[in-house]
Scaffold this motif. Structure first.
Motif, PDB file in Angstrom:
ATOM      1  N   PHE A  67      24.595 -21.489 -14.738  1.00  0.00           N
ATOM      2  CA  PHE A  67      24.275 -20.883 -16.172  1.00  0.00           C
ATOM      3  C   PHE A  67      24.849 -19.729 -16.511  1.00  0.00           C
ATOM      4  O   PHE A  67      25.431 -19.851 -17.614  1.00  0.00           O
ATOM      5  N   GLU A  68      25.094 -18.806 -15.530  1.00  0.00           N
ATOM      6  CA  GLU A  68      25.917 -17.512 -15.768  1.00  0.00           C
ATOM      7  C   GLU A  68      27.178 -18.113 -16.107  1.00  0.00           C
ATOM      8  O   GLU A  68      27.987 -17.295 -17.199  1.00  0.00           O
ATOM      9  N   GLU A  69      27.672 -18.830 -15.764  1.00  0.00           N
ATOM     10  CA  GLU A  69      29.098 -19.291 -15.814  1.00  0.00           C
ATOM     11  C   GLU A  69      29.405 -19.807 -17.387  1.00  0.00           C
ATOM     12  O   GLU A  69      30.285 -19.629 -18.116  1.00  0.00           O
ATOM     13  N   VAL A  70      28.515 -21.053 -17.560  1.00  0.00           N
ATOM     14  CA  VAL A  70      28.714 -21.809 -18.686  1.00  0.00           C
ATOM     15  C   VAL A  70      28.426 -20.770 -20.136  1.00  0.00           C
ATOM     16  O   VAL A  70      28.661 -21.121 -21.146  1.00  0.00           O
ATOM     17  N   PHE A  71      27.428 -19.795 -19.911  1.00  0.00           N
ATOM     18  CA  PHE A  71      27.122 -19.012 -21.063  1.00  0.00           C
ATOM     19  C   PHE A  71      27.765 -17.706 -20.926  1.00  0.00           C
ATOM     20  O   PHE A  71      27.092 -16.845 -21.453  1.00  0.00           O
TER      21      PHE A  71
END
Length: 224
Positions: A67-71
């Motif tokens: 989630f940290e990556e895609v957002f």
């Protein structure tokens, strides 16, 4: 309403010593730490709370690096620009929890963070400076202006970032009912929440304890 002395005596009897009791009580972050926490960390925690709701926390936490990556590290300036089509494409990413309404909430809550940043200087300023004697007012503000932040999501989010707050769990409401604060163990209306806030303010004045510690102590009085 029973006073703080009764609450403390009950908890001391349950745990056997003051040291054992204190070890079970939460410690809130000081205001300067809340103020220093960046807006992207506040947005990340809001999103984490939204996705944890109704799911096993360990499952959500294990997927959070994706989630940290895609957002984009939850940078609100970047997240707010994510289109509806972009969010829908994330539904194909098997690393994520593919819940469309919750995915859509992230850019919407990014907009809230940016709006509050303009109004208060930062999300941290708002949370750090909000008075504990009206913590339900902060719950109301964030629930109204955010997305997917109903129920206990706001107080649980505040607990996650370290803001002192009580949480109206079933145990806490049952304890307050037993103490004569509520007629029944529910607090869904603004009137009920104002009554609960008043009771916590009174206990805090009597004890000098934080809202979070008093919340935990009340929960300890309910047998399991």
């Amino acid at each position: 309403m029973r006073d703080y002395r009764w609450l403390e005596e009950y908890c001391l009897n349950r745990f056997g010593s003051r040291q054992a009791l204190e070890a079970r009580l939460p410690i809130a972050r000081p205001a300067e730490e809340l103020r220093a926490l960046s807006d992207d960390r506040y947005l990340s925690n809001i999103a984490l709370r939204v996705f944890r709701a109704g799911l096993k926390h360990s499952v959500v936490d294990a997927r959070w690096p994706a989630f940290e990556e895609v957002f984009f590290g939850f940078d609100p300036h970047k997240v707010v620009l994510m289109s509806a089509e972009h969010i829908e494409r994330l539904m194909q990413d098997k690393r994520l929890i593919r819940h469309l309404a919750k995915l859509r909430s992230v850019p919407r809550n990014a907009q809230m963070v940016l709006d509050l940043n303009r109004e208060y200087g930062s999300m941290g300023n708002l949370i750090a400076d909000w008075p504990g004697e009206d913590i339900v007012g902060l719950w109301r503000l964030l629930a109204k202006r955010g997305n997917q932040l109903g129920g206990l999501s706001v107080p649980r989010f505040l607990r996650m970032v370290g803001k002192d707050t009580f949480v109206t769990t079933g145990d806490v409401l049952t304890a307050l009912t037993g103490m004569g604060v509520l007629d029944r163990p529910t607090a869904t209306s603004q009137r009920d929440l104002a009554t609960v806030q008043k009771a916590f303010n009174q206990l805090a004045d009597e004890s000098g304890r934080s809202m979070g510690q008093l919340s935990a102590m009340l929960a300890f009085t309910v047998n399991h």
